[in-house]
Scaffold this motif. Structure first.
Motif, PDB file in Angstrom:
ATOM      1  N   TYR A  92      -4.550 -94.049  67.969  1.00  0.00           N
ATOM      2  CA  TYR A  92      -4.164 -95.245  68.726  1.00  0.00           C
ATOM      3  C   TYR A  92      -2.764 -95.714  68.322  1.00  0.00           C
ATOM      4  N   LEU A  93      -2.507 -95.654  67.004  1.00  0.00           N
ATOM      5  CA  LEU A  93      -1.183 -96.090  66.543  1.00  0.00           C
ATOM      6  C   LEU A  93      -0.089 -95.202  67.115  1.00  0.00           C
ATOM      7  N   ILE A  94      -0.337 -93.879  67.077  1.00  0.00           N
ATOM      8  CA  ILE A  94       0.664 -92.948  67.611  1.00  0.00           C
ATOM      9  C   ILE A  94       0.891 -93.223  69.095  1.00  0.00           C
ATOM     10  N   LEU A  95      -0.217 -93.385  69.817  1.00  0.00           N
ATOM     11  CA  LEU A  95      -0.126 -93.652  71.259  1.00  0.00           C
ATOM     12  C   LEU A  95       0.721 -94.898  71.516  1.00  0.00           C
ATOM     13  N   MET A  96       0.399 -95.932  70.732  1.00  0.00           N
ATOM     14  CA  MET A  96       1.127 -97.184  70.899  1.00  0.00           C
ATOM     15  C   MET A  96       2.616 -96.967  70.640  1.00  0.00           C
ATOM     16  N   GLY A  97       2.896 -96.226  69.562  1.00  0.00           N
ATOM     17  CA  GLY A  97       4.291 -95.954  69.212  1.00  0.00           C
ATOM     18  C   GLY A  97       5.018 -95.238  70.340  1.00  0.00           C
ATOM     19  N   ILE A  98       4.374 -94.200  70.880  1.00  0.00           N
ATOM     20  CA  ILE A  98       5.031 -93.447  71.960  1.00  0.00           C
ATOM     21  C   ILE A  98       5.286 -94.354  73.159  1.00  0.00           C
ATOM     22  N   LEU A  99       4.281 -95.150  73.504  1.00  0.00           N
ATOM     23  CA  LEU A  99       4.432 -96.027  74.671  1.00  0.00           C
ATOM     24  C   LEU A  99       5.590 -96.999  74.462  1.00  0.00           C
ATOM     25  N   ILE A 100       5.647 -97.573  73.255  1.00  0.00           N
ATOM     26  CA  ILE A 100       6.702 -98.560  73.005  1.00  0.00           C
ATOM     27  C   ILE A 100       8.071 -97.897  73.006  1.00  0.00           C
ATOM     28  N   ILE A 101       8.160 -96.749  72.304  1.00  0.00           N
ATOM     29  CA  ILE A 101       9.466 -96.082  72.226  1.00  0.00           C
ATOM     30  C   ILE A 101       9.934 -95.665  73.618  1.00  0.00           C
ATOM     31  N   SER A 102       9.020 -95.090  74.410  1.00  0.00           N
ATOM     32  CA  SER A 102       9.485 -94.660  75.735  1.00  0.00           C
ATOM     33  C   SER A 102       9.837 -95.862  76.603  1.00  0.00           C
ATOM     34  N   SER A 103       9.132 -96.982  76.408  1.00  0.00           N
ATOM     35  CA  SER A 103       9.491 -98.187  77.165  1.00  0.00           C
ATOM     36  C   SER A 103      10.918 -98.608  76.849  1.00  0.00           C
ATOM     37  N   ILE A 104      11.230 -98.624  75.541  1.00  0.00           N
ATOM     38  CA  ILE A 104      12.573 -99.053  75.146  1.00  0.00           C
ATOM     39  C   ILE A 104      13.618 -98.105  75.734  1.00  0.00           C
ATOM     40  N   LEU A 105      13.282 -96.817  75.659  1.00  0.00           N
ATOM     41  CA  LEU A 105      14.197 -95.807  76.186  1.00  0.00           C
ATOM     42  C   LEU A 105      14.434 -96.011  77.684  1.00  0.00           C
ATOM     43  N   SER A 109       1.219 -99.359  81.214  1.00  0.00           N
ATOM     44  CA  SER A 109       1.782 -99.676  82.526  1.00  0.00           C
ATOM     45  C   SER A 109       3.288 -99.937  82.445  1.00  0.00           C
ATOM     46  N   ILE A 110       3.748-100.335  81.260  1.00  0.00           N
ATOM     47  CA  ILE A 110       5.173-100.688  81.147  1.00  0.00           C
ATOM     48  C   ILE A 110       6.081 -99.474  81.362  1.00  0.00           C
ATOM     49  N   PRO A 111       5.903 -98.371  80.575  1.00  0.00           N
ATOM     50  CA  PRO A 111       6.779 -97.229  80.857  1.00  0.00           C
ATOM     51  C   PRO A 111       6.598 -96.693  82.279  1.00  0.00           C
ATOM     52  N   MET A 112       5.377 -96.770  82.810  1.00  0.00           N
ATOM     53  CA  MET A 112       5.170 -96.269  84.167  1.00  0.00           C
ATOM     54  C   MET A 112       5.970 -97.078  85.173  1.00  0.00           C
ATOM     55  N   THR A 113       5.919 -98.406  85.050  1.00  0.00           N
ATOM     56  CA  THR A 113       6.672 -99.252  85.973  1.00  0.00           C
ATOM     57  C   THR A 113       8.169 -99.015  85.819  1.00  0.00           C
ATOM     58  N   LEU A 114       8.621 -98.930  84.554  1.00  0.00           N
ATOM     59  CA  LEU A 114      10.053 -98.728  84.325  1.00  0.00           C
ATOM     60  C   LEU A 114      10.507 -97.397  84.900  1.00  0.00           C
ATOM     61  N   LEU A 115       9.673 -96.365  84.698  1.00  0.00           N
ATOM     62  CA  LEU A 115       9.998 -95.047  85.243  1.00  0.00           C
ATOM     63  C   LEU A 115      10.125 -95.138  86.768  1.00  0.00           C
ATOM     64  N   GLY A 116       9.180 -95.843  87.375  1.00  0.00           N
ATOM     65  CA  GLY A 116       9.236 -96.036  88.820  1.00  0.00           C
ATOM     66  C   GLY A 116      10.523 -96.729  89.234  1.00  0.00           C
TER      67      GLY A 116
END
Ligand code: ATP
Ligand code: MG
Lengths: 242, 555
Positions: B525-538, B462-469
């Motif tokens: 799961y680890l990869i997914l988590m990594g992508i979510l975190i990295i895109s959130s930071i971005l 939800s974090i990258p989605m909210t930030l994208l919004g």
């Protein structure tokens, strides 16, 4: 000290020049009145000072802080009261005040003292627990005034603050302005009420079509005009269309 | 009549912001913003094409059993039900909560005139939402059957009248609701409860009717025989759920016979009559619910200072912003319905539509049971989608509206703005995630580990989605609304957000699908988590500079 240096602002890609190369210095410890006919550019100027409208040219410096370069620092020492008190009307008065205090980082004790003091002064203490949409126009305005006084501002800037206030409240507001300026703060406000400007202000500027056409103390203004009478006559004479 | 035309014109202008768009054009500042709209529409096209291809084969399925008309019924039902549900929200906000009412009520015009103008505006909005659904059905049917000219004529009539009856029903429902809940003090709460109850009842009612009629025809003795004999059998038995849709489907399917003519007449005439009746009823209903609406309860015993003391505590800026956001969401009925309502209703509808399929459910839940990881991935994806659907992030600045000056003149760090608004969205997401997990539970019993995974990864998504919004919203905030509805439901940013959000989630989904059998689930799961975190930071970084820039530039 507030310095406006050569600021200009036009709307609609230059078709309306609202403020035109304006220069103004306002000293600390001064109450400064800003007069001018409707559409002269008063609100536009004020909005540029408080960070709502970016000047096309020029700079605005408050106590050595460039308002647009170091905006966070500037905003923490400016308090602004707009001409139209549009605030979160789904919140309660007290919730709004607490929110503003949180944004300024006002401590618990200090906000308590100030909220009680000013809300009592403006006679809104009894309605602080009510939702803002139940307030009258004047009550909203007094809530905004209270919120603007929570953070010891260096610059207190108000756009037509007397409109809609009852006589007692506007008396109290004038007292507050006097007191702030005795503490060395700067007070800057626009108004159409000439008597207020005449009695209250240390200095006055008259703006017309985006340009300052006269400024100074009442005495100095009188020298500008042919008929050295009231501010009303001076104002009418100076802003008359050629 | 002149009054009415002027009212309609003004209302259309206010709602769709025509004057301000033209003004924006003249100011030459907003042209690039207008370019975004077609781009956003483009981003929705892939899913739309997929949908139409699905419909194309869907038609074949029904034509094989000689029940093509049922295909049309689906088109009518889907679009008319949508009009009805959207109608409830549109009507509530346009009739009762829009700011222009304060100016309109004192004018010497009849309630029915105000209502007609607002009805017309809503009709236009409803065409925009219902035609993308209805037209594919009508066009596919026409092409597949090589229909004649008369068919297309009927189809146009069908399209024109499509929103009328559903909108009349939602108008009446809301007017009655507003009239009888116009009670001092408890108005807002009462209405939210009533509206929520009504929605749930409506969904339940629809499903029940469908179930009953499904059973009735399947258990009929000569089902196969009847099916072959009557090409409109399915329409007639299932259309009772909403007769206007049945009339529409029957008229189009039988355009070349007398049956078609009678049905198109029935469909159009009942639409017109129901509209007229609603307008007549509005004279009695409308003002009763409206007047006194703006009155809010203020304390009578003004001796509450003792309680004030307790509320005066210092809070960190981002927490204060989050709290303010949540309060505003919960205290504005329209926001509440769209954000919290959305994250609650979507999972429930999904679960209900799976559960009521009873017989067909067994294999699905068997299949899912052996694939808990798949369930987790789908759950996480759905929570992610809800992160956009809740519209909290993508309208966060738009919702400030005329209050935006407060945010812009206060010394608030961009990080605090982001964090506070993000927390508000996550708060709503927690509600949605819990409802989703409970809904999934009805379909398949999950173990604790999966539940924790869904919750954690879902909130993370939800974090990258909210930030994208929020990025979309700060680029083009809609601040000049007169009605909170416009900030959330009529905000184009929501649509743009849906498009980009779908692409984001879709990409992740395909990536996971690609890895699914090849890589260990733990690694996935680890990869997914990594992508979510990295895109959130971005996104966070982008948002920081955008907020600083836009807070200066906006006028
Ligand atoms: N958002 C805007 N878009 C375009 N033009 C604007 C906008 N706001 C103000 N103007 C124009 O800028 C000029 C100055 O307006 P401003 O609001 O600063 O006047 P003012 O001195 O505050 O007047 P008043 O005494 O009526 O408040 C006017 O000509 C006005 O038409
Ligand atoms: Mg002004």
């Amino acid at each position: 000290m507030l310095t406006l240096k050569n600021i200009s602002k036009s709307y609609n890609k230059g078709s309306i020049k609202a403020v035109d190369n304006l220069d103004l210095v306002i000293n600390s410890g001064e109450i400064f009145g800003f007069l001018g006919p409707n559409g002269a550019g008063k609100t536009t100027t004020i909005k540029m000072i408080v960070g709502l409208l970016k000047p096309d040219e020029g700079s605005i410096v408050l106590d050595g802080v460039d308002v647009w370069r170091d905006s966070l620092k500037a905003k923490s020492i400016i308090s602004y009261v707009p001409d139209n008190p549009e605030i979160y009307d789904r919140l309660k008065g007290i919730e709004y005040l607490n929110f503003i205090a949180d944004m300024y980082g006002v401590s618990k004790e200090e906000r308590k003292t100030k909220i009680y003091y000013y809300s009592k002064l403006f006679n809104i203490e009894d309605v602080l627990g009510d939702i803002i949409s139940s307030y009258s126009h004047g009550m909203k305005q007094k809530l905004v005034l209270t919120s603007a006084l929570l953070n010891n501002p260096s610059l207190f800037i108000l756009d037509e603050p007397m409109v809609g206030l009852d006589p007692k409240s506007s008396f109290n507001l004038k007292e507050i302005m006097r007191k702030l300026c005795d503490e060395g703060k700067t007070v800057f406000f626009s108004t159409h009420v000439l008597e207020v400007a005449e009695k209250l202000c240390d200095r006055i500027a008259i703006i017309n079509k985006g340009k300052i056409i006269a400024h100074g103390t009442m005495e100095e203004l009188r020298e500008h005009a042919k008929e050295r009478t009231s501010l009303e006559n001076i104002f009418l004479e100076l802003t008359e269309d050629e | 009549m002149n009054k009415l035309i002027s009212l309609i014109r003004t209302d259309l202008n206010i709602t769709f912001g025509l004057s301000s768009i033209i003004h924006g054009f003249k100011a030459k500042k907003k042209i690039w913003q207008l370019l975004i709209i077609p781009l956003a529409l483009l981003s929705l096209i892939p899913s739309y094409v997929l949908l139409i291809r699905g419909l194309w084969s869907f038609y074949d399925a029904f034509s094989q059993i000689g029940q093509q008309s049922y295909f049309l019924l689906m088109g009518f039902l889907a679009s008319q039900l949508m009009v009805f549900f959207f109608g409830l929200m549109y009507v509530m906000s346009k009739y009762y909560f829009s700011n222009d009412l304060n100016h309109l009520v004192p004018l010497p015009i009849k309630p029915s005139q105000i209502l007609t103008s607002k009805f017309v505006t809503i009709m236009v909005s409803e065409y925009l939402t219902s035609m993308p659904i209805f037209l594919p059905f009508a066009i596919i049917f026409g092409l597949k059957t090589n229909a004649g000219l008369l068919y297309w004529l009927y189809a146009v009539l069908g399209a024109i009248f499509l929103p009328v009856i559903p909108l009349v029903i939602s108008s009446l429902a809301i007017m009655i609701l507003m009239k009888y809940t116009n009670i001092k003090g408890k108005r807002d709460q009462l209405r939210i409860i009533a509206a929520g109850g009504f929605m749930i009842f409506a969904i339940w009612f629809q499903l029940k009717i469908q179930q009953i009629s499904q059973k009735a025809i399947l258990e009929g003795e000569n089902f196969m025989f009847n099916l072959a004999r009557d090409a409109n059998l399915l329409v007639r038995s299932l259309g009772v759920a909403f007769p206007p849709s049945m009339w529409g489907a029957l008229s189009l399917a039988n355009y070349d016979s007398f049956l078609g003519l009678t049905n198109i007449l029935l469909y159009s005439v009942v639409s017109i009559i129901s509209f007229v009746l609603m307008i007549i009823a509005s004279e009695k209903l409308f003002f009763d619910g409206l007047i006194g609406n703006i009155e809010v309860s203020a304390s009578k015993h003004r001796n509450i200072n003792k309680n004030l003391d307790k509320t005066m505590v210092a809070t960190r800026p981002y927490l204060a912003i989050a709290r303010k956001e949540v309060k505003m969401l919960f205290k504005t009925p329209i926001y509440l319905m769209n954000s919290v309502g959305g994250v609650i209703i979507v999972p429930i509808i999904l679960a209900m539509s799976l559960v009521t399929g009873e017989a067909s459910m067994e294999p699905i839940s068997q299949f899912l049971y052996g694939n808990t990881d798949l369930v987790v991935i789908i759950g996480v994806g759905m929570i992610g989608i809800l992160g956009m659907l809740n519209s909290v992030g993508v309208t966060t600045f738009s919702r400030e509206g005329s209050n935006f000056w407060i945010m812009r003149t206060l010394p608030i760090k961009a990080e605090d703005q982001i964090l506070g608004r993000l927390l508000a969205s996550l708060f709503i997401q927690v509600i949605g995630a819990l409802v989703l997990i409970v809904s999934i539970f009805f379909v398949i019993k999950l173990n604790i580990l999966s539940i924790i995974l869904i919750l954690l990864l879902g909130l993370l998504a939800s974090i990258p989605m909210t930030l994208l919004g929020m990025i979309i919203d700060i680029i083009r905030p809609m601040l000049t609304w007169t009605n909170p509805q416009q900030a959330m439901k009529q905000n184009f940013n929501v649509l743009i957000g849906m498009g980009l959000g779908t692409i984001y989630v879709g990409t992740l989904f395909f990536l996971i699908k690609f890895m699914f059998d090849k890589v260990d689930m733990f690694i996935i799961y680890l990869i997914l988590m990594g992508i979510l975190i990295i895109s959130s930071i971005l996104f966070f970084k982008v948002l920081m500079s955008l907020i600083e820039k836009r807070f200066r530039e906006l006028e």
